[in-house]
Motif scaffolding. Structure first.
Motif, PDB file in Angstrom:
ATOM      1  N   HIS A  33     -66.549 -21.344 -46.317  1.00 45.43           N
ATOM      2  CA  HIS A  33     -66.641 -20.260 -46.718  1.00 45.43           C
ATOM      3  C   HIS A  33     -66.215 -19.064 -45.554  1.00 45.43           C
ATOM      4  O   HIS A  33     -66.899 -18.951 -44.729  1.00 45.43           O
ATOM      5  CB  HIS A  33     -67.698 -19.545 -47.619  1.00 45.43           C
ATOM      6  N   ALA A  34     -65.686 -17.957 -45.857  1.00 49.94           N
ATOM      7  CA  ALA A  34     -65.251 -16.408 -44.732  1.00 49.94           C
ATOM      8  C   ALA A  34     -65.487 -15.433 -46.065  1.00 49.94           C
ATOM      9  O   ALA A  34     -66.319 -14.855 -45.164  1.00 49.94           O
ATOM     10  CB  ALA A  34     -63.863 -17.068 -44.694  1.00 49.94           C
ATOM     11  N   GLY A  35     -65.111 -15.420 -47.011  1.00 46.45           N
ATOM     12  CA  GLY A  35     -65.341 -13.821 -47.519  1.00 46.45           C
ATOM     13  C   GLY A  35     -65.580 -14.609 -48.910  1.00 46.45           C
ATOM     14  O   GLY A  35     -65.142 -14.170 -50.168  1.00 46.45           O
ATOM     15  N   THR A  36     -67.220 -14.967 -49.086  1.00 46.61           N
ATOM     16  CA  THR A  36     -67.494 -15.059 -50.451  1.00 46.61           C
ATOM     17  C   THR A  36     -68.691 -14.399 -50.024  1.00 46.61           C
ATOM     18  O   THR A  36     -69.448 -14.047 -49.207  1.00 46.61           O
ATOM     19  CB  THR A  36     -68.746 -16.475 -51.206  1.00 46.61           C
ATOM     20  N   LEU A  41     -72.120 -17.299 -56.631  1.00 42.03           N
ATOM     21  CA  LEU A  41     -70.542 -16.965 -55.488  1.00 42.03           C
ATOM     22  C   LEU A  41     -69.321 -16.023 -56.475  1.00 42.03           C
ATOM     23  O   LEU A  41     -69.099 -16.365 -56.909  1.00 42.03           O
ATOM     24  CB  LEU A  41     -70.406 -18.259 -54.680  1.00 42.03           C
ATOM     25  N   VAL A  42     -69.456 -15.069 -55.571  1.00 45.39           N
ATOM     26  CA  VAL A  42     -68.082 -14.236 -55.902  1.00 45.39           C
ATOM     27  C   VAL A  42     -67.321 -13.970 -54.581  1.00 45.39           C
ATOM     28  O   VAL A  42     -67.784 -13.900 -53.222  1.00 45.39           O
ATOM     29  CB  VAL A  42     -68.842 -12.908 -56.779  1.00 45.39           C
ATOM     30  N   THR A  43     -65.899 -14.498 -55.006  1.00 47.43           N
ATOM     31  CA  THR A  43     -64.928 -13.356 -53.915  1.00 47.43           C
ATOM     32  C   THR A  43     -64.934 -11.820 -53.048  1.00 47.43           C
ATOM     33  O   THR A  43     -65.611 -11.534 -53.251  1.00 47.43           O
ATOM     34  CB  THR A  43     -63.635 -13.227 -53.920  1.00 47.43           C
ATOM     35  N   SER A  44     -65.313 -12.000 -51.305  1.00 47.66           N
ATOM     36  CA  SER A  44     -65.794 -10.436 -50.849  1.00 47.66           C
ATOM     37  C   SER A  44     -64.887  -9.728 -49.668  1.00 47.66           C
ATOM     38  O   SER A  44     -64.463  -9.183 -48.795  1.00 47.66           O
ATOM     39  CB  SER A  44     -66.907 -10.443 -50.703  1.00 47.66           C
ATOM     40  N   GLY A  45     -63.504 -10.568 -49.339  1.00 53.79           N
ATOM     41  CA  GLY A  45     -62.822 -10.866 -48.456  1.00 53.79           C
ATOM     42  C   GLY A  45     -61.707 -10.889 -48.632  1.00 53.79           C
ATOM     43  O   GLY A  45     -61.139 -11.637 -49.989  1.00 53.79           O
ATOM     44  N   GLY A  46     -60.915 -10.639 -47.425  1.00 52.31           N
ATOM     45  CA  GLY A  46     -59.330 -11.257 -47.419  1.00 52.31           C
ATOM     46  C   GLY A  46     -59.587 -12.771 -46.944  1.00 52.31           C
ATOM     47  O   GLY A  46     -58.411 -13.050 -48.603  1.00 52.31           O
TER      48      GLY A  46
END
Ligand code: AMP
Ligand code: GLY
Length: 428
Positions: free
Chosen positions: A363-366, A374-379
């Motif tokens: 995970h990089a942008g969660t 878990l939701v998306t939060s980054g590029g």
């Protein structure tokens, strides 16, 4: 048993943490700031990776046995120096060694002085002189680089004079990257396949890791804008044993022996295999992202033991082996990335640990929302990573993962590893 604090919060840090979690020596892992996926493996604290005082305070509270500083900015800012001054065991170079990434002028001068093959270059601090040089050279594409760190955006490949002049004005006169672009490097444009070679080093011994290949452009066929990396494969088929030997003799060893600075940590060589031999495109003072995601799953050794040996300058005593086969990582990014992108989508197809069978999901942008989902939060959102006996199966396994997991409007490249496969079939 050891407790470790890892600084950073991207896919690279997730890969480091999942490998450390396999170590027989490691008990608890902490991370600052971490992310949603990392929080399944490590206790996360919302301290920024560049906040040296905040990290020192956190380390004093947690009393970890080791602090791993993964990203470039805190390394260049001297976080390792600050931690060592407080008596902590660390992984990562001190500021005087991290400058190899922190200043392109420094690294170019180092290469020149020690005859390490790299692109021909000149340094400028005044835009008129830089423009006069570009006009005199009249050779395009021209490569224009900000001296300091610029979030991976400090390299412009100008296709013509107009673009080159614009880049020079933006960097020097408009200070697009602040102080980082007050000095610039203009260098010769090189061609050839790119190879990333990460290495472990304690300053005396250097152990190159398995090679890898990044895919920097946003779109299939290496089209579109430059990104932080849309996928990786390992090993890189262009990097033959013969080329590896040449790199060891002409690049890695001379770099290690170059200065009175001891580099302790992961030294990253960004190489281009030009018709005139391998040349250095850039050094990084840290693990690559997303290279780490395909390199560490191939490591057949205890990562904690390697980190400890580096700290104690005993890397020569560790047996570092690599698994047979290949590894592939496909980055799934937010819609719009690398420009303005949209976040807040639900992650689908992941189990309780944020994983799926047959893959490593880094995970990089969660992040976890208020309900713990878990939701998306980054590029760049996740790196779907898989191994296989061959490169072809590793790629197929990774894309099988991509089919199973994701989020609405996910953007990913469909051709990760295709160039490498072509190299294999034409027996490069
Ligand atoms: P960097 O941010 O230093 O990793 O550079 C970004 C990318 O620009 C590299 O991965 C290369 O693809 C490209 N690049 C950098 N320097 C050169 C060069 N001298 N010639 C051709 N391409 C380059
Ligand atoms: N993947 C390139 C880097 O980490 O700089």
């Amino acid at each position: 048993m050891k407790n470790i604090l890892v600084i950073g919060g991207g896919g690279r840090e997730h890969a480091i943490i999942m490998k450390l979690a396999e170590s027989k020596h490691v008990d608890k892992i902490y991370c600052a700031p971490g992310n949603g996926g990392i929080s399944k493996y490590a206790e996360c604290f919302s301290v920024s990776a560049t906040d040296i005082d905040g990290v020192i305070a956190l380390a004093k509270k947690l009393q970890p046995d080791m602090v791993v500083v993964a990203p470039d900015d805190p390394l260049v800012l001297g976080m390792v120096d600050a931690l060592q001054a407080e008596g902590f065991m660390t992984f990562g170079p001190k500021a005087n060694a991290a400058i190899i990434e922190g200043s392109k002028v420094f690294s170019k001068e180092l290469m020149k002085k020690y005859n390490i093959p790299t692109a021909f270059y000149e340094v400028f601090t005044e835009s008129e002189k830089a423009i006069a040089y570009l006009k005199e050279q009249n050779s395009y594409p021209a490569v224009i680089k900000a001296d300091g760190l610029a979030l991976g955006k400090g390299v412009i490949i100008a296709e013509n004079e107009e673009e080159a002049i614009q880049a020079v004005h933006e960097m020097i006169d408009d200070q697009k990257f602040g102080k980082s672009s007050a000095r610039i490097v203009i260098e010769e444009y090189l061609t050839g396949p790119e190879v990333s070679v990460l290495s472990f080093t304690d300053g005396k011994t250097i152990v190159p890791m398995i090679s890898s290949m990044d895919h920097k452009r946003a779109l299939n066929g290496d089209m579109g804008l430059n990104t932080g990396g849309m996928g990786t494969i390992s090993p890189n088929p262009y990097y033959t044993d013969e080329i590896a030997k040449e790199c060891m003799d002409k690049i890695f060893t001379p770099t290690l022996n170059a200065e009175g600075r001891t580099f302790e940590g992961c030294l990253y060589f960004g190489l281009m295999l030009t018709p005139k031999g391998p040349k250095v495109i850039e050094y990084n003072c840290r693990f690559g992202d997303p290279e780490t995601q395909v390199v560490l799953p191939m490591l057949e050794a205890d990562l904690y033991e390697i980190f400890e040996a580096i700290y104690n300058h005993e890397l020569d005593k560790v047996d570092i082996k690599w698994k047979k086969g290949s590894c592939a990582c496909v980055i799934m990014a937010s819609p719009g990335y690398p420009q303005k992108y949209f976040t807040g989508y639900d992650m689908e197809g992941l189990d309780e640990m944020g994983q799926t069978d047959g893959c490593f999901i880094y995970h990089a942008g969660t992040k976890l929302d208020e309900n713990g989902k878990l939701v998306t939060s980054g590029g760049r959102v996740i790196g779907v990573t898989a191994t296989g006996n061959t490169l072809l199966t590793a790629i197929a396994n990774a894309y099988r993962g991509v089919e199973k997991v994701g989020f609405k409007h996910a953007h990913y490249r469909e051709d990760i590893g295709q160039r490498a496969l072509k190299a294999l079939t034409s027996e490069v």
